[in-house]
Design a protein around this motif. Structure first.
Motif, short mmCIF file in Angstrom:
data_model
loop_
_atom_site.label_atom_id
_atom_site.label_comp_id
_atom_site.label_asym_id
_atom_site.label_seq_id
_atom_site.Cartn_x
_atom_site.Cartn_y
_atom_site.Cartn_z
N ARG A 49 -52.92 -23.77 -17.80
CA ARG A 49 -53.97 -22.89 -18.33
C ARG A 49 -54.06 -21.61 -17.51
O ARG A 49 -54.22 -20.52 -18.06
CB ARG A 49 -55.32 -23.63 -18.30
N VAL A 50 -53.94 -21.77 -16.17
CA VAL A 50 -53.98 -20.58 -15.31
C VAL A 50 -52.83 -19.65 -15.61
O VAL A 50 -52.99 -18.42 -15.65
CB VAL A 50 -53.96 -21.00 -13.82
N VAL A 51 -51.64 -20.24 -15.84
CA VAL A 51 -50.48 -19.41 -16.17
C VAL A 51 -50.73 -18.64 -17.45
O VAL A 51 -50.40 -17.44 -17.55
CB VAL A 51 -49.22 -20.30 -16.29
N GLU A 52 -51.32 -19.34 -18.44
CA GLU A 52 -51.64 -18.65 -19.69
C GLU A 52 -52.62 -17.51 -19.47
O GLU A 52 -52.46 -16.41 -20.00
CB GLU A 52 -52.23 -19.66 -20.69
N GLU A 53 -53.65 -17.79 -18.64
CA GLU A 53 -54.64 -16.75 -18.37
C GLU A 53 -54.01 -15.58 -17.62
O GLU A 53 -54.29 -14.42 -17.93
CB GLU A 53 -55.78 -17.34 -17.53
N ARG A 54 -53.15 -15.91 -16.64
CA ARG A 54 -52.51 -14.84 -15.87
C ARG A 54 -51.55 -14.04 -16.76
O ARG A 54 -51.40 -12.83 -16.58
CB ARG A 54 -51.76 -15.42 -14.67
N THR A 55 -50.91 -14.76 -17.68
CA THR A 55 -50.03 -14.05 -18.61
C THR A 55 -50.82 -13.07 -19.46
O THR A 55 -50.41 -11.92 -19.66
CB THR A 55 -49.30 -15.06 -19.51
N ALA A 56 -51.99 -13.57 -19.95
CA ALA A 56 -52.85 -12.70 -20.74
C ALA A 56 -53.33 -11.52 -19.90
O ALA A 56 -53.40 -10.38 -20.38
CB ALA A 56 -54.04 -13.49 -21.29
N GLU A 57 -53.64 -11.82 -18.64
CA GLU A 57 -54.09 -10.75 -17.74
C GLU A 57 -52.97 -9.74 -17.52
O GLU A 57 -53.22 -8.52 -17.45
CB GLU A 57 -54.53 -11.37 -16.41
N LEU A 58 -51.74 -10.25 -17.38
CA LEU A 58 -50.60 -9.37 -17.20
C LEU A 58 -50.40 -8.48 -18.42
O LEU A 58 -50.08 -7.29 -18.29
CB LEU A 58 -49.35 -10.20 -16.92
#
Length: 532
Positions: free
Chosen positions: A281-290
């Motif tokens: 989930r964090v990776v998804e959030e960080r991807t969205a943030e990126l």
């Protein structure tokens, strides 16, 4: 009194009277001994006393005691007239149990237990006293070491237990009481097997065999049972205990309760799946943030391209004028009126270029600066800004009304620049005495799209209204573009960066700014800044 005499009346009286036989006998005793007459003068002392004192006192002249210096056990110096022998003779009583510390001439110290005994003649008259000095220094050192060791054992977080080779418990510290629930009186004398679960009783004979071979058992992880039947995970370190002759007579056991550690490990293992899910989930959030960062970067690049185009155009204009008028100066060098005119125009163009460069630098610094946020009182900010423009306000006869404003978290200098630019514009873009009204209200807005919270956010909404020249509402978005001007530079000074700076400052504070205007009727800037 007669009981005191009966203890050693014959030999002490003979000693005080100078009997050489007794002196010779007592001088060889291994324990320090000396005598005083009834006035406290030292009459006799043996070799052990000289060795203890580290000096020989002068018989018949020195009083009470032959020690170089005497101290109380708390380290305070004891006056000679307050030493046990002096007290015994002055008060006519024996002194028992008053430990002293004596200091020798070489600086060394010894712990001593004096036993001054009064001596009476046949008629019961006090004739002096004999004092036996027991050197208890080594005993006290051993006692202190034992007390220190006992304190370590008692204060340990680990259970420390000793037992015989037959498994009988012989000592039990406070941590053992806390871990297993048995008081020391309950445990001492019982078999160590009462702590071992039924399915692990075979461990004890194996441990004993290793101990008999002189081996040490290090960090043996197993299970033990408490008084109330709870099973604990423990780590054992067991060492053989030896007698003076080297025989192994028992064992010392240090037991650490690792139940919580094992529980933590279990929680970690059980949480691995959850951790992986959270990581995804964090990776998804960080991807969205990126993705959002890339979008911001693209927007910034677009702004920079726009900025570079407009800046180069605006900066070239005064530079071309300077070059043109410089050429005219060269060709009209002998025409004083023309030279002065061209010089003034060059000076005006140079000042405009300097102003443009200054604003460009301000914009650039704002883009790169770190947020230095703290509590900022906007009432004080507006007051400081008014003070900065005091002369211009007076010259233009401006009327400014400001409602009470909130305290928010922000960058003090940037907020001053924000309201300074807005006040400067309101004063500048007006053909009559400016009327400026600043109002505040507290509003709630939905959370930002990139926020994980679903709770509405409180914002301070500040309206900055003037009755100046205004502009057509269709240009409302363009007023915040770098170097974009909606007015004639000939009548209104400026570089076109001020409102772009305002927008950048508000955005850096997590807020928004918008403009509503009507040509000839004034402009209202609405600023929304988060309160927390």
């Amino acid at each position: 009194m007669n009981d005191e005499v009966s203890m050693s009346q014959i030999d002490t009286n003979a000693l005080l009277e100078g009997d050489n036989f007794y002196k010779s006998l007592l001088s060889k005793l291994p324990i320090a001994l000396y005598t005083c007459d009834k006035d406290g003068h030292i009459l006799f002392f043996n070799e052990a006393a000289v060795e203890l004192w580290g000096r020989k006192p002068e018989p018949g002249k020195e009083l009470w005691c032959g020690s170089w210096e005497i101290y109380r056990t708390d380290g305070a110096l004891m006056p000679l007239e307050e030493c046990p022998m002096a007290i015994a003779l002055k008060e006519g009583r024996a002194v028992h149990g008053q430990e002293i510390v004596i200091r020798r001439p070489d600086g060394s110290k010894r712990r001593v237990m004096p036993s001054p005994q009064l001596v009476f003649d046949a008629a019961g008259k006090l004739v002096g006293a004999v004092n036996m000095l027991s050197d208890i220094t080594e005993r006290r050192i051993v006692e202190e070491k034992m007390a220190h060791l006992a304190a370590i054992v008692d204060s340990s977080d680990d259970a420390i237990i000793s037992k015989t080779l037959d498994g009988v418990i012989t000592s039990w510290n406070e941590a053992a009481e806390r871990i297993f629930g048995y008081k020391a009186a309950e445990a001492i004398g019982c078999s160590i097997t009462m702590l071992i679960p039924p399915d692990r009783q075979d461990e004890e004979p194996k441990i004993v065999e290793r101990l008999k071979r002189g081996e040490r058992v290090d960090h043996f992880e197993t299970k033990r049972i408490t008084k109330n039947g709870k099973i604990l995970d423990v780590s054992l370190t067991i060492s053989p205990v030896k007698a003076r002759d080297g025989r192994i007579i028992g064992a010392s056991k240090i037991l650490r309760d690792i139940t919580q550690q094992r529980e933590t490990e279990r929680i970690i293992r059980d949480g691995e799946k959850l951790f992986k899910e959270q990581l995804e989930r964090v990776v998804e959030e960080r991807t969205a943030e990126l993705v959002r960062t890339n979008e911001d970067l693209e927007r910034s690049n677009h702004e920079l391209e726009q900025y570079a185009y407009i800046a180069s155009h605006d900066l070239q204009e005064p530079l071309r004028k300077i070059q043109t008028f410089a050429e005219l100066l060269k060709t009209n060098a002998h025409d004083e009126a023309a030279v002065e005119n061209y010089y003034d125009k060059i000076n005006v163009s140079a000042k405009r270029m300097a102003s443009l460069i200054k604003d460009v630098l301000n914009y650039s610094r704002l883009s790169k600066s770190d947020n230095v946020f703290g509590q900022v009182d906007l009432n004080q900010v507006l007051q400081d800004v008014k003070n900065d423009f005091e002369l211009m306000i007076e010259q233009k006869k401006a009327i400014i009304s400001i409602s009470p404003l909130p305290v928010i978290r922000g960058d003090l200098q940037q907020l001053r620049q924000l309201f300074g630019n807005l006040l400067s514009n309101a004063l500048k873009f007006s053909n009559h005495p400016p009327e400026i009204d600043v109002q505040f209200s507290l509003i709630e807005l939905p959370p930002r799209k990139d926020s994980e919270s679903h709770i509405p956010v409180q914002y301070a909404q500040i309206t900055f209204k003037d009755k100046g020249i205004g502009f057509d509402q269709k240009y409302a978005d363009q007023v915040f573009v770098v170097f974009k001007r909606l007015n004639n530079r000939q009548f209104y000074s400026g570089t076109g960066i001020g409102l772009a700076l305002c927008k950048r400052i508000v955005e850096r504070h997590g807020g928004t700014i918008s403009a509503s205007s009507e040509l000839g009727k004034g402009t209202t800037f609405t600023i929304q800044l988060p309160v927390d």
